[in-house]
Design a protein around this motif. Structure first.
Motif, PDB file in Angstrom:
ATOM      1  N   GLY A 248      25.080 -49.723-109.285  1.00 15.39           N
ATOM      2  CA  GLY A 248      24.674 -51.121-109.967  1.00 15.39           C
ATOM      3  C   GLY A 248      25.099 -52.013-108.977  1.00 15.39           C
ATOM      4  N   THR A 249      24.486 -52.035-107.765  1.00 11.91           N
ATOM      5  CA  THR A 249      24.496 -53.072-106.946  1.00 11.91           C
ATOM      6  C   THR A 249      23.400 -53.077-106.146  1.00 11.91           C
ATOM      7  N   GLU A 250      23.261 -54.411-105.326  1.00 16.01           N
ATOM      8  CA  GLU A 250      22.362 -54.240-104.544  1.00 16.01           C
ATOM      9  C   GLU A 250      21.635 -53.305-103.582  1.00 16.01           C
ATOM     10  N   PHE A 251      20.564 -52.935-103.133  1.00 13.76           N
ATOM     11  CA  PHE A 251      20.320 -51.957-102.148  1.00 13.76           C
ATOM     12  C   PHE A 251      18.979 -52.625-101.515  1.00 13.76           C
ATOM     13  N   VAL A 252      18.940 -52.229-100.091  1.00 14.71           N
ATOM     14  CA  VAL A 252      17.792 -52.777 -99.372  1.00 14.71           C
ATOM     15  C   VAL A 252      17.266 -51.267 -98.506  1.00 14.71           C
ATOM     16  N   LEU A 253      15.942 -51.662 -98.369  1.00 20.54           N
ATOM     17  CA  LEU A 253      15.290 -50.356 -97.637  1.00 20.54           C
ATOM     18  C   LEU A 253      15.178 -50.683 -96.261  1.00 20.54           C
ATOM     19  N   VAL A 254      15.850 -49.505 -95.499  1.00 25.03           N
ATOM     20  CA  VAL A 254      15.480 -49.670 -93.876  1.00 25.03           C
ATOM     21  C   VAL A 254      14.602 -48.406 -93.351  1.00 25.03           C
ATOM     22  N   PRO A 255      14.049 -48.761 -92.173  1.00 26.17           N
ATOM     23  CA  PRO A 255      13.081 -47.965 -91.778  1.00 26.17           C
ATOM     24  C   PRO A 255      13.279 -46.359 -91.715  1.00 26.17           C
ATOM     25  N   ALA A 256      12.155 -45.770 -91.997  1.00 23.78           N
ATOM     26  CA  ALA A 256      12.172 -44.141 -92.228  1.00 23.78           C
ATOM     27  C   ALA A 256      12.817 -43.526 -90.770  1.00 23.78           C
ATOM     28  N   LEU A 257      13.414 -42.371 -91.143  1.00 24.43           N
ATOM     29  CA  LEU A 257      14.028 -41.604 -89.986  1.00 24.43           C
ATOM     30  C   LEU A 257      13.111 -40.551 -89.778  1.00 24.43           C
ATOM     31  N   ARG A 258      13.262 -40.159 -88.368  1.00 27.26           N
ATOM     32  CA  ARG A 258      12.415 -39.083 -87.809  1.00 27.26           C
ATOM     33  C   ARG A 258      13.207 -37.559 -88.147  1.00 27.26           C
ATOM     34  N   GLY A 259      12.176 -36.908 -88.734  1.00 30.56           N
ATOM     35  CA  GLY A 259      12.700 -35.524 -88.763  1.00 30.56           C
ATOM     36  C   GLY A 259      12.935 -35.232 -90.328  1.00 30.56           C
ATOM     37  N   GLU A 260      13.051 -36.385 -91.463  1.00 28.80           N
ATOM     38  CA  GLU A 260      13.536 -36.096 -92.721  1.00 28.80           C
ATOM     39  C   GLU A 260      12.332 -35.424 -93.485  1.00 28.80           C
ATOM     40  N   ARG A 261      12.748 -34.842 -94.594  1.00 29.05           N
ATOM     41  CA  ARG A 261      11.816 -34.236 -95.448  1.00 29.05           C
ATOM     42  C   ARG A 261      11.642 -35.204 -96.614  1.00 29.05           C
ATOM     43  N   THR A 262      10.644 -34.871 -97.274  1.00 25.96           N
ATOM     44  CA  THR A 262      10.373 -35.856 -98.544  1.00 25.96           C
ATOM     45  C   THR A 262      11.072 -35.395 -99.870  1.00 25.96           C
ATOM     46  N   ARG A 263      11.278 -34.023 -99.985  1.00 26.89           N
ATOM     47  CA  ARG A 263      11.713 -33.583-101.224  1.00 26.89           C
ATOM     48  C   ARG A 263      12.717 -32.458-101.112  1.00 26.89           C
ATOM     49  N   GLY A 264      13.713 -32.495-102.073  1.00 29.24           N
ATOM     50  CA  GLY A 264      14.697 -31.292-101.990  1.00 29.24           C
ATOM     51  C   GLY A 264      15.146 -30.995-103.440  1.00 29.24           C
ATOM     52  N   GLN A 265      15.017 -29.724-103.924  1.00 29.23           N
ATOM     53  CA  GLN A 265      15.456 -29.474-105.133  1.00 29.23           C
ATOM     54  C   GLN A 265      15.693 -27.853-104.998  1.00 29.23           C
ATOM     55  N   ALA A 266      16.966 -27.307-105.370  1.00 32.19           N
ATOM     56  CA  ALA A 266      17.250 -25.959-105.409  1.00 32.19           C
ATOM     57  C   ALA A 266      16.608 -25.063-106.304  1.00 32.19           C
ATOM     58  N   ASP A 267      16.279 -24.103-106.132  1.00 29.39           N
ATOM     59  CA  ASP A 267      16.054 -22.875-107.114  1.00 29.39           C
ATOM     60  C   ASP A 267      17.211 -21.937-107.236  1.00 29.39           C
ATOM     61  N   THR A 268      17.867 -22.241-108.133  1.00 25.32           N
ATOM     62  CA  THR A 268      19.447 -21.485-108.297  1.00 25.32           C
ATOM     63  C   THR A 268      19.178 -20.105-109.060  1.00 25.32           C
ATOM     64  N   ALA A 269      18.065 -19.541-109.203  1.00 30.68           N
ATOM     65  CA  ALA A 269      18.088 -18.402-109.803  1.00 30.68           C
ATOM     66  C   ALA A 269      18.999 -17.188-109.484  1.00 30.68           C
ATOM     67  N   LYS A 270      18.954 -16.935-108.093  1.00 30.22           N
ATOM     68  CA  LYS A 270      19.905 -16.037-107.615  1.00 30.22           C
ATOM     69  C   LYS A 270      21.272 -16.216-107.873  1.00 30.22           C
ATOM     70  N   ALA A 271      21.412 -17.509-107.501  1.00 29.79           N
ATOM     71  CA  ALA A 271      22.999 -17.868-107.783  1.00 29.79           C
ATOM     72  C   ALA A 271      23.382 -17.588-109.119  1.00 29.79           C
ATOM     73  N   ALA A 272      22.547 -18.086-109.784  1.00 29.29           N
ATOM     74  CA  ALA A 272      22.626 -17.639-111.341  1.00 29.29           C
ATOM     75  C   ALA A 272      23.310 -16.261-111.816  1.00 29.29           C
ATOM     76  N   GLU A 273      22.619 -15.371-111.011  1.00 29.91           N
ATOM     77  CA  GLU A 273      22.915 -14.098-111.082  1.00 29.91           C
ATOM     78  C   GLU A 273      24.334 -13.618-111.057  1.00 29.91           C
ATOM     79  N   LEU A 274      25.301 -14.332-110.452  1.00 31.77           N
ATOM     80  CA  LEU A 274      26.508 -14.138-110.372  1.00 31.77           C
ATOM     81  C   LEU A 274      27.249 -15.223-111.229  1.00 31.77           C
ATOM     82  N   GLY A 275      26.345 -15.758-112.207  1.00 32.56           N
ATOM     83  CA  GLY A 275      27.407 -16.747-113.047  1.00 32.56           C
ATOM     84  C   GLY A 275      27.545 -18.059-112.467  1.00 32.56           C
TER      85      GLY A 275
END
Length: 295
Positions: A248-275
């Motif tokens: 809920g406050t101001e943010f500013v964009l800073v230059p992109a950083l080397r080596g970073e990926r564009t997306r990240g999301q976990a596929d939790t199917a195997k962990a779910a097998e353990l509950g």
């Protein structure tokens, strides 16, 4: 007879929280932490006689263990590696030593004692259909360690399970310095009354996972997991600009950083097998933080 559990990186953010949980989950255990205190801190120590903290390198793990006459561990939680993407370009030698040399010795040590290895892999290896594992020294070394662990198990025998963390946040996270986490940085900037800094373009996504969920996942994998593929994430993609807006406050964009990926999301199917599934929500966590620290 008590069992012995080893946590490398036990004075770090995740390691410190894990040890607190292990003291409850394994009431008959004594716990050894091996940490070189590169990012770990004595502030993360648990004041309990069942925990011993050793300042040392994983490269010397066998020598350290034998020198102290410690009993064979039953489970080795290997969290003690170099764990930053952008900084790994500057810290290339440290990344190599901590992640490749150190892990080679931890794997050999674990197998030699007939213990089970719980390895903290990096979710960076899954980005861009696996291509992102070559984006930076950190991701590359972590991906190679997965290959090594699997091959070592086939070559010599090793009981192991591999977990993957997705942007861990929560109490105890690093908030200052070049090894600070995203949510840690946002919290520090919020408290200082500064605009939050979002790396351009701000549309890149991350999957944020509370430390309590990570620790619970590690314990479940230690008890019932085997092999590769335990992704511990909330399963939600959140653009970084949208995460900043939660404060809920101001943010500013800073230059992109080397080596970073564009997306990240976990596929939790195997962990779910353990509950396992993530129980803590980032938006609720941030709302609680903001409510406790009104500006």
């Amino acid at each position: 007879m008590s069992r012995t559990l080893l946590v490398t990186g036990g004075a770090g953010f995740v390691g410190g929280a894990l040890i607190k949980s292990l003291l409850t989950e394994y009431s008959d255990a004594v716990i050894i932490s091996l940490d070189n205190y590169f990012t770990g801190s004595p502030e993360n120590h648990v004041n309990d006689p069942r925990v011993t903290y050793i300042d040392g390198s994983t490269v010397d793990i066998a020598k350290i263990w034998a020198g102290r006459g410690l009993p064979a561990p039953e489970i080795v939680f290997h969290l003690g590696e170099y764990s930053r993407i952008v900084q790994s370009f500057e810290d290339h030698d440290l990344t190599w030593d901590f992640n490749l040399l150190g892990t080679k010795e931890v794997v050999k040590f674990t197998a030699g004692h007939g213990a089970k290895l719980i390895y903290a892999g990096s979710s960076s290896k899954f980005g861009n259909d696996g291509e992102d594992e070559n984006l930076n020294p950190y991701a590359w070394t972590k991906a190679k360690n997965i290959e090594y662990i699997k091959n070592y198990s086939n070559w010599f025998g090793l009981d192991y399970a591999i977990t993957y963390f997705y942007n861990v946040y929560g109490p105890g996270q690093i908030t200052t310095g070049k090894y600070a986490t995203v949510i840690g940085i946002f919290e520090r900037q919020y408290l200082a009354g500064e605009p939050l800094t979002v790396v351009s373009p701000g549309t890149q996504t991350r999957d944020f996972t509370h430390i309590d969920d990570i620790v619970r996942g590690l314990v479940l994998v230690a008890r019932g997991g085997t092999g590769d593929g335990y992704l511990l994430g909330a399963g939600n993609e959140r653009p970084l600009a949208e995460v900043a807006k939660l404060f809920g406050t101001e943010f500013v964009l800073v230059p992109a950083l080397r080596g970073e990926r564009t997306r990240g999301q976990a596929d939790t199917a195997k962990a779910a097998e353990l509950g396992w599934q993530a129980e803590r929500r980032l938006d609720e966590y941030v709302a609680g933080f903001v409510a406790a620290n009104p500006r």
